[in-house]
Design a protein around this motif. Structure first.
Motif, PDB file in Angstrom:
ATOM      1  N   VAL A 190      46.351  42.603 -10.626  1.00  0.00           N
ATOM      2  CA  VAL A 190      45.377  41.921 -11.552  1.00  0.00           C
ATOM      3  C   VAL A 190      44.343  43.322 -11.421  1.00  0.00           C
ATOM      4  N   SER A 191      43.254  44.084 -12.580  1.00  0.00           N
ATOM      5  CA  SER A 191      42.467  44.737 -11.432  1.00  0.00           C
ATOM      6  C   SER A 191      41.275  44.121 -10.862  1.00  0.00           C
ATOM      7  N   SER A 192      40.811  45.163 -10.428  1.00  0.00           N
ATOM      8  CA  SER A 192      40.397  45.223  -8.965  1.00  0.00           C
ATOM      9  C   SER A 192      39.188  44.058  -8.781  1.00  0.00           C
ATOM     10  N   LYS A 193      38.252  44.935  -9.603  1.00  0.00           N
ATOM     11  CA  LYS A 193      37.409  44.033 -10.454  1.00  0.00           C
ATOM     12  C   LYS A 193      37.631  42.132 -10.046  1.00  0.00           C
ATOM     13  N   ASP A 194      38.897  42.287 -10.143  1.00  0.00           N
ATOM     14  CA  ASP A 194      39.265  40.836 -10.505  1.00  0.00           C
ATOM     15  C   ASP A 194      40.104  40.070  -9.012  1.00  0.00           C
ATOM     16  N   GLU A 195      39.801  41.050  -8.460  1.00  0.00           N
ATOM     17  CA  GLU A 195      40.444  40.445  -7.612  1.00  0.00           C
ATOM     18  C   GLU A 195      40.393  39.352  -6.423  1.00  0.00           C
ATOM     19  N   GLU A 196      39.449  38.522  -7.235  1.00  0.00           N
ATOM     20  CA  GLU A 196      38.683  37.353  -6.614  1.00  0.00           C
ATOM     21  C   GLU A 196      39.578  36.335  -7.416  1.00  0.00           C
ATOM     22  N   TRP A 197      39.867  36.632  -8.409  1.00  0.00           N
ATOM     23  CA  TRP A 197      41.334  35.519  -8.682  1.00  0.00           C
ATOM     24  C   TRP A 197      42.523  35.622  -7.651  1.00  0.00           C
ATOM     25  N   LEU A 198      43.178  36.329  -7.401  1.00  0.00           N
ATOM     26  CA  LEU A 198      44.351  37.185  -6.778  1.00  0.00           C
ATOM     27  C   LEU A 198      44.081  36.040  -5.684  1.00  0.00           C
ATOM     28  N   LYS A 199      42.722  36.263  -4.759  1.00  0.00           N
ATOM     29  CA  LYS A 199      42.329  35.340  -3.479  1.00  0.00           C
ATOM     30  C   LYS A 199      42.437  33.495  -4.296  1.00  0.00           C
ATOM     31  N   LYS A 200      42.124  32.977  -5.562  1.00  0.00           N
ATOM     32  CA  LYS A 200      42.664  31.615  -5.705  1.00  0.00           C
ATOM     33  C   LYS A 200      44.154  31.277  -6.429  1.00  0.00           C
ATOM     34  N   PHE A 201      45.080  32.318  -6.588  1.00  0.00           N
ATOM     35  CA  PHE A 201      46.419  32.813  -6.940  1.00  0.00           C
ATOM     36  C   PHE A 201      47.050  32.222  -5.262  1.00  0.00           C
ATOM     37  N   ILE A 202      46.230  32.846  -4.407  1.00  0.00           N
ATOM     38  CA  ILE A 202      47.638  32.811  -2.687  1.00  0.00           C
ATOM     39  C   ILE A 202      46.755  31.273  -2.783  1.00  0.00           C
ATOM     40  N   THR A 203      45.679  30.881  -2.394  1.00  0.00           N
ATOM     41  CA  THR A 203      44.582  29.305  -2.132  1.00  0.00           C
ATOM     42  C   THR A 203      45.801  28.646  -3.199  1.00  0.00           C
ATOM     43  N   PHE A 204      46.158  28.925  -4.427  1.00  0.00           N
ATOM     44  CA  PHE A 204      47.307  27.633  -5.304  1.00  0.00           C
ATOM     45  C   PHE A 204      48.483  27.905  -4.614  1.00  0.00           C
ATOM     46  N   LEU A 205      49.072  28.766  -4.053  1.00  0.00           N
ATOM     47  CA  LEU A 205      50.824  29.380  -3.396  1.00  0.00           C
ATOM     48  C   LEU A 205      50.618  28.804  -2.337  1.00  0.00           C
ATOM     49  N   GLY A 206      49.645  29.071  -0.791  1.00  0.00           N
ATOM     50  CA  GLY A 206      49.067  28.470   0.145  1.00  0.00           C
ATOM     51  C   GLY A 206      50.157  29.426   1.151  1.00  0.00           C
ATOM     52  N   TYR A 207      50.039  30.600   0.340  1.00  0.00           N
ATOM     53  CA  TYR A 207      50.287  31.671   0.797  1.00  0.00           C
ATOM     54  C   TYR A 207      50.849  33.663   0.075  1.00  0.00           C
ATOM     55  N   GLY A 208      50.469  34.720   0.960  1.00  0.00           N
ATOM     56  CA  GLY A 208      50.556  35.075   0.232  1.00  0.00           C
ATOM     57  C   GLY A 208      49.755  36.269   0.650  1.00  0.00           C
ATOM     58  N   THR A 209      49.368  37.903   0.203  1.00  0.00           N
ATOM     59  CA  THR A 209      48.178  39.295   0.473  1.00  0.00           C
ATOM     60  C   THR A 209      48.282  39.325  -0.228  1.00  0.00           C
ATOM     61  N   ILE A 210      47.088  40.652  -0.399  1.00  0.00           N
ATOM     62  CA  ILE A 210      47.008  40.850  -1.742  1.00  0.00           C
ATOM     63  C   ILE A 210      46.776  42.702  -0.928  1.00  0.00           C
ATOM     64  N   SER A 211      47.438  43.472  -2.008  1.00  0.00           N
ATOM     65  CA  SER A 211      47.286  44.866  -1.556  1.00  0.00           C
ATOM     66  C   SER A 211      46.863  45.546  -3.037  1.00  0.00           C
ATOM     67  N   GLN A 212      46.643  46.948  -2.428  1.00  0.00           N
ATOM     68  CA  GLN A 212      45.319  47.519  -3.428  1.00  0.00           C
ATOM     69  C   GLN A 212      46.395  48.433  -3.573  1.00  0.00           C
ATOM     70  N   TYR A 213      45.941  49.196  -5.041  1.00  0.00           N
ATOM     71  CA  TYR A 213      47.272  50.191  -5.029  1.00  0.00           C
ATOM     72  C   TYR A 213      46.320  50.992  -6.386  1.00  0.00           C
ATOM     73  N   GLN A 214      46.750  51.912  -6.610  1.00  0.00           N
ATOM     74  CA  GLN A 214      45.964  53.017  -8.476  1.00  0.00           C
ATOM     75  C   GLN A 214      46.801  53.475  -8.928  1.00  0.00           C
ATOM     76  N   THR A 215      46.654  53.048 -10.366  1.00  0.00           N
ATOM     77  CA  THR A 215      47.691  53.812 -11.646  1.00  0.00           C
ATOM     78  C   THR A 215      48.151  55.190 -11.237  1.00  0.00           C
ATOM     79  N   THR A 216      49.426  55.185 -12.035  1.00  0.00           N
ATOM     80  CA  THR A 216      50.090  56.319 -11.863  1.00  0.00           C
ATOM     81  C   THR A 216      49.510  57.303 -13.173  1.00  0.00           C
ATOM     82  N   GLU A 217      49.975  58.320 -12.717  1.00  0.00           N
ATOM     83  CA  GLU A 217      49.478  59.807 -13.327  1.00  0.00           C
ATOM     84  C   GLU A 217      50.287  59.096 -15.155  1.00  0.00           C
TER      85      GLU A 217
END
Length: 274
Positions: A107-134
């Motif tokens: 997801v867009s980094s502005k919605d990172e809190e959403w991924l944190k909810k996903f991790i809470t649901f799974l009970g596992y996971g880490t968030i990695s940061q990237y940038q879209t390619t050229e």
């Protein structure tokens, strides 16, 4: 003491002890050190008794003490599971690999809190940061991703039709309970709510959107949009859907929930917009 054959280092009783210790969580390396042998010997014992060895990702989770329920998506029997299945239908994906298949959500980094909810649901996971390619539509934009290896979860997601290149394959909503939660999850991924005025829009292939529109049961338009289609609702129908799908929601994308709140006090009911 009896052995399986002459070449065996351990007796049958000792091998069964080793298997029990492995099932209790000990790693191949730990057992090799404890029993004075190479980890490959432990692996051969597991194969002899047809005990499936843990994948690398499963072994890592076990070592770090993380908990991930392999059967999480086997049955969609809670509103939260239905919601995240809807998210996987829209923004989620799977990746088939030679040993450990993976599933993820970007997801867009502005919605990172959403991924944190996903991790809470799974009970596992880490968030990695990237940038879209050229080569992407909008290069250089930051986005966040959760990617997890688990063969059983990927297999169950495939059963629910979350497959590679799924956009062209999915033709209808899954046969599950809690369909409103599923729809909200899908909208949080591939839907939009206008800030300026109520206007629901949902993207997907034609057959899937038609099935969703039939389920929601209010007037709509389906318009072509490049290689996909967009399901659109007018003002009153959008107000009704915002209230219906978000008002009593337990899990949601915060940004879209905050837009939908404007409709919570609306008197519009299903009969008003049919």
């Amino acid at each position: 003491m009896e052995k399986r054959n002459r070449q065996c280092k351990f007796t049958i009783k000792q091998e069964k002890q080793i298997i029990q210790q492995y099932n209790d969580g000990s790693s191949l390396r730990q057992l090799g050190s404890k029993w004075g042998c190479d980890p490959s010997t432990i692996s051969n014992i597991l194969k002899a008794y047809k005990v499936n060895a843990r994948t690398l990702s499963e072994a890592r989770r076990n070592t770090l003490g993380y908990t991930l329920d392999d059967n999480l998506f086997e049955h969609i029997d809670t509103p939260e599971k239905a919601y995240w299945l809807g998210v996987m239908y829209s923004d989620g994906y799977i990746s088939k690999r030679p040993y450990t298949n993976k599933f993820g959500l970007s997801v867009s980094s502005k919605d990172e809190e959403w991924l944190k909810k996903f991790i809470t649901f799974l009970g596992y996971g880490t968030i990695s940061q990237y940038q879209t390619t050229e080569s992407s539509y909008r290069p250089g934009l930051p986005y966040s991703r959760v990617l997890i290896g688990n063969n059983k979860i990927v297999s169950d997601l495939e059963k629910w039709r979350v497959v590679e290149r799924k956009t062209k394959v999915i033709s209808c909503m899954p046969n599950i309970s809690f369909k409103d939660d599923f729809v909200r999850g899908y909208i949080d991924g591939d839907g939009s709510l206008r800030k300026a005025y109520p206007c629901f829009q949902i993207s997907g292939n034609y057959a899937f959107l038609q099935d969703m529109a039939d389920y929601l049961g209010v007037p709509y338009h389906i318009d072509p949009d490049k290689s996909i289609f967009t399901l659109r609702y007018n003002r009153n129908e959008s107000i009704y859907l915002e209230k219906r799908l978000y008002k009593d929601a337990v899990v949601y994308l915060e940004r879209k929930y905050n837009i939908a709140k404007r409709s919570f006090n609306s008197p519009l009911t299903l009969e008003d917009v049919r």
